[in-house]
Design a protein around this motif. Structure first.
Motif, mmCIF file in Angstrom:
data_model
loop_
_atom_site.group_PDB
_atom_site.id
_atom_site.type_symbol
_atom_site.label_atom_id
_atom_site.label_comp_id
_atom_site.label_asym_id
_atom_site.label_seq_id
_atom_site.Cartn_x
_atom_site.Cartn_y
_atom_site.Cartn_z
ATOM 1 N N PRO A 178 -17.951 -37.793 1.163
ATOM 2 C CA PRO A 178 -17.519 -36.377 0.764
ATOM 3 C C PRO A 178 -16.152 -36.588 0.025
ATOM 4 C CG PRO A 178 -17.199 -36.656 3.208
ATOM 5 C CD PRO A 178 -18.116 -37.694 2.914
ATOM 6 N N SER A 179 -15.487 -37.616 0.066
ATOM 7 C CA SER A 179 -14.407 -37.675 -0.609
ATOM 8 C C SER A 179 -14.651 -38.362 -1.934
ATOM 9 C CB SER A 179 -13.402 -38.801 0.201
ATOM 10 O OG SER A 179 -13.770 -40.279 0.238
ATOM 11 N N LYS A 180 -16.147 -38.341 -2.305
ATOM 12 C CA LYS A 180 -16.466 -39.133 -3.767
ATOM 13 C C LYS A 180 -17.424 -38.480 -4.478
ATOM 14 C CE LYS A 180 -15.264 -43.843 -2.503
ATOM 15 N NZ LYS A 180 -15.789 -45.381 -2.431
ATOM 16 N N PRO A 181 -16.860 -37.188 -4.844
ATOM 17 C CA PRO A 181 -17.988 -36.224 -5.485
ATOM 18 C C PRO A 181 -18.377 -36.736 -6.731
ATOM 19 C CG PRO A 181 -15.542 -35.444 -5.663
ATOM 20 C CD PRO A 181 -15.607 -36.324 -4.697
ATOM 21 N N ASN A 182 -19.390 -36.853 -7.125
ATOM 22 C CA ASN A 182 -19.827 -37.415 -8.344
ATOM 23 C C ASN A 182 -20.062 -36.456 -9.731
ATOM 24 O OD1 ASN A 182 -22.267 -35.751 -8.091
ATOM 25 N ND2 ASN A 182 -23.286 -37.718 -7.167
ATOM 26 N N LYS A 183 -20.319 -36.511 -10.720
ATOM 27 C CA LYS A 183 -20.306 -35.472 -11.737
ATOM 28 C C LYS A 183 -20.917 -34.200 -11.560
ATOM 29 C CE LYS A 183 -20.921 -34.989 -16.835
ATOM 30 N NZ LYS A 183 -21.453 -35.551 -17.897
ATOM 31 N N ARG A 184 -22.035 -34.190 -10.683
ATOM 32 C CA ARG A 184 -22.684 -32.936 -10.178
ATOM 33 C C ARG A 184 -21.893 -32.403 -9.160
ATOM 34 N NH1 ARG A 184 -28.176 -32.512 -11.012
ATOM 35 N NH2 ARG A 184 -28.625 -31.780 -8.855
ATOM 36 N N GLY A 185 -21.177 -33.083 -8.262
ATOM 37 C CA GLY A 185 -20.537 -32.385 -7.229
ATOM 38 C C GLY A 185 -19.062 -31.887 -7.866
ATOM 39 N N ILE A 186 -18.331 -32.532 -8.692
ATOM 40 C CA ILE A 186 -17.446 -31.936 -9.287
ATOM 41 C C ILE A 186 -17.773 -30.695 -10.142
ATOM 42 C CG2 ILE A 186 -15.512 -32.063 -11.005
ATOM 43 C CD1 ILE A 186 -15.328 -35.139 -10.328
ATOM 44 N N ALA A 187 -18.801 -30.615 -10.782
ATOM 45 C CA ALA A 187 -19.465 -29.534 -11.465
ATOM 46 C C ALA A 187 -19.711 -28.346 -10.585
ATOM 47 C CB ALA A 187 -20.451 -29.794 -12.147
ATOM 48 N N ILE A 188 -20.235 -28.453 -9.506
ATOM 49 C CA ILE A 188 -20.755 -27.351 -8.736
ATOM 50 C C ILE A 188 -19.608 -26.677 -8.100
ATOM 51 C CG2 ILE A 188 -21.211 -28.782 -6.627
ATOM 52 C CD1 ILE A 188 -23.236 -25.671 -7.727
ATOM 53 N N ILE A 189 -18.443 -27.542 -7.556
ATOM 54 C CA ILE A 189 -17.533 -26.863 -6.939
ATOM 55 C C ILE A 189 -16.425 -26.011 -8.149
ATOM 56 C CG2 ILE A 189 -14.991 -27.652 -6.026
ATOM 57 C CD1 ILE A 189 -16.358 -30.089 -4.843
ATOM 58 N N THR A 190 -16.441 -26.698 -9.482
ATOM 59 C CA THR A 190 -15.731 -26.190 -10.361
ATOM 60 C C THR A 190 -16.698 -24.581 -10.705
ATOM 61 O OG1 THR A 190 -15.475 -28.018 -11.595
ATOM 62 C CG2 THR A 190 -15.560 -26.121 -12.756
ATOM 63 N N TYR A 191 -17.911 -24.623 -10.566
ATOM 64 C CA TYR A 191 -18.468 -23.405 -10.801
ATOM 65 C C TYR A 191 -18.286 -22.110 -9.552
ATOM 66 C CZ TYR A 191 -22.401 -19.842 -10.910
ATOM 67 O OH TYR A 191 -22.837 -18.794 -11.000
ATOM 68 N N VAL A 192 -18.137 -22.749 -8.491
ATOM 69 C CA VAL A 192 -18.011 -21.929 -7.428
ATOM 70 C C VAL A 192 -16.441 -21.600 -7.259
ATOM 71 C CG1 VAL A 192 -17.584 -21.876 -4.696
ATOM 72 C CG2 VAL A 192 -19.467 -23.089 -5.639
ATOM 73 N N GLN A 193 -15.570 -22.167 -7.694
ATOM 74 C CA GLN A 193 -14.073 -21.590 -7.945
ATOM 75 C C GLN A 193 -13.988 -20.758 -9.294
ATOM 76 O OE1 GLN A 193 -12.454 -21.937 -5.497
ATOM 77 N NE2 GLN A 193 -11.763 -23.944 -4.757
ATOM 78 N N TRP A 194 -14.859 -20.656 -10.075
ATOM 79 C CA TRP A 194 -14.746 -19.705 -11.083
ATOM 80 C C TRP A 194 -15.349 -18.416 -10.784
ATOM 81 C CZ3 TRP A 194 -19.482 -17.278 -13.463
ATOM 82 C CH2 TRP A 194 -19.267 -16.462 -14.274
ATOM 83 N N LEU A 195 -16.124 -18.183 -9.735
ATOM 84 C CA LEU A 195 -16.591 -17.023 -9.210
ATOM 85 C C LEU A 195 -15.475 -16.098 -8.911
ATOM 86 C CD1 LEU A 195 -19.717 -18.017 -7.150
ATOM 87 C CD2 LEU A 195 -19.592 -16.975 -9.539
ATOM 88 N N GLY A 196 -15.295 -15.005 -9.514
ATOM 89 C CA GLY A 196 -14.119 -13.956 -9.175
ATOM 90 C C GLY A 196 -12.604 -14.379 -9.775
ATOM 91 N N SER A 197 -12.742 -15.485 -10.689
ATOM 92 C CA SER A 197 -11.485 -16.361 -10.919
ATOM 93 C C SER A 197 -10.732 -15.303 -12.043
ATOM 94 C CB SER A 197 -11.643 -17.506 -11.447
ATOM 95 O OG SER A 197 -12.592 -17.552 -12.534
ATOM 96 N N TRP A 198 -11.559 -14.224 -12.569
ATOM 97 C CA TRP A 198 -11.062 -13.349 -13.755
ATOM 98 C C TRP A 198 -10.555 -12.227 -12.997
ATOM 99 C CZ3 TRP A 198 -16.129 -14.884 -12.718
ATOM 100 C CH2 TRP A 198 -16.871 -13.882 -12.077
#
Length: 220
Positions: A178-198
């Protein structure tokens, strides 16, 4: 026919259908015809989201550098779009809604009631309002938890929420770690952190800590 009960019901049914069509289709079109749909490139002009993306680059420097290079707006747009596509492809919207309704005190549980203008962007195509809440509504999830929490949660949800029925997503990580997210892992976390960020009340907005200071005092 139109004087019979069935005729009256038929006319009434057609009338309600027409009313529903006008109120749910034409009215929004008229309201937002002068508001163009935002692109991903426009959505990343968001300090809250930029903060989270930079935070990912510091927490997972080797993985981030390998898959996205530097945390620029261009790489952020790439990660955000990929994260959205993964979210849709993995069927996350089957169990999580993205719509806080103005009923049953939902705002007390999930945050500010959703407004239609929030969905006027490319990442809300398809619209994922959802009807099931096997898991919580995610439309205000961004900023509520740190990136490390989300990494561990995607890797093994039950380790953080013992009763969670959410499946594991080990393919979001390299070396089954879990300490080594790949391209997909970083991307899905980025998307979740986007939700409501506006939203102005984005949880990290008022308690913003510069990244340099955060890394110097990781235990505070």
């Amino acid at each position: 026919m139109f004087e019979s009960k069935s005729g009256i019901l038929l006319i009434g049914g057609l009338g309600f259908f027409l009313f529903a069509f006008l109120s749910n289709a034409l009215v929004p079109i008229l309201l937002y015809r002068d508001m163009p749909e935002q692109s991903v490139e426009e959505l990343v002009e968001n300090q809250n989201l930029i903060y989270q993306f930079e935070d990912l680059s510091l927490r997972y420097p080797e993985e981030f550098q390998e898959h996205y290079g530097e945390p620029t707006k261009e790489s952020l747009a790439e990660a955000l779009q990929l994260g959205h596509d993964i979210y849709v492809g993995e069927g996350c919207w089957h169990c999580h809604s993205q719509f806080v309704r103005p009923v049953s005190n939902e705002s007390a549980r999930w945050g500010e009631v959703s407004s239609s203008k929030e969905y006027q962007n490319i990442l809300n195509r398809p619209v994922m309002w959802g009807t099931r809440r096997v898991g919580p509504d995610l439309s205000r999830e961004g900023g509520r938890r740190g990136n490390d929490w989300h990494a561990v949660h995607f890797f093994d949800p039950a380790s953080l929420s013992p009763s969670s029925p959410m499946p594991k997503y080990p393919w979001f990580f390299d070396d089954n770690n879990p300490s080594k997210p790949n391209k997909r892992g970083i991307a899905i976390i980025t998307y979740v952190q986007w939700l409501g960020s506006w939203l102005e009340q984005y949880p990290l907005y008022e308690d913003f800590v510069p990244l340099e200071e955060q890394m110097q005092n990781p235990l505070e």
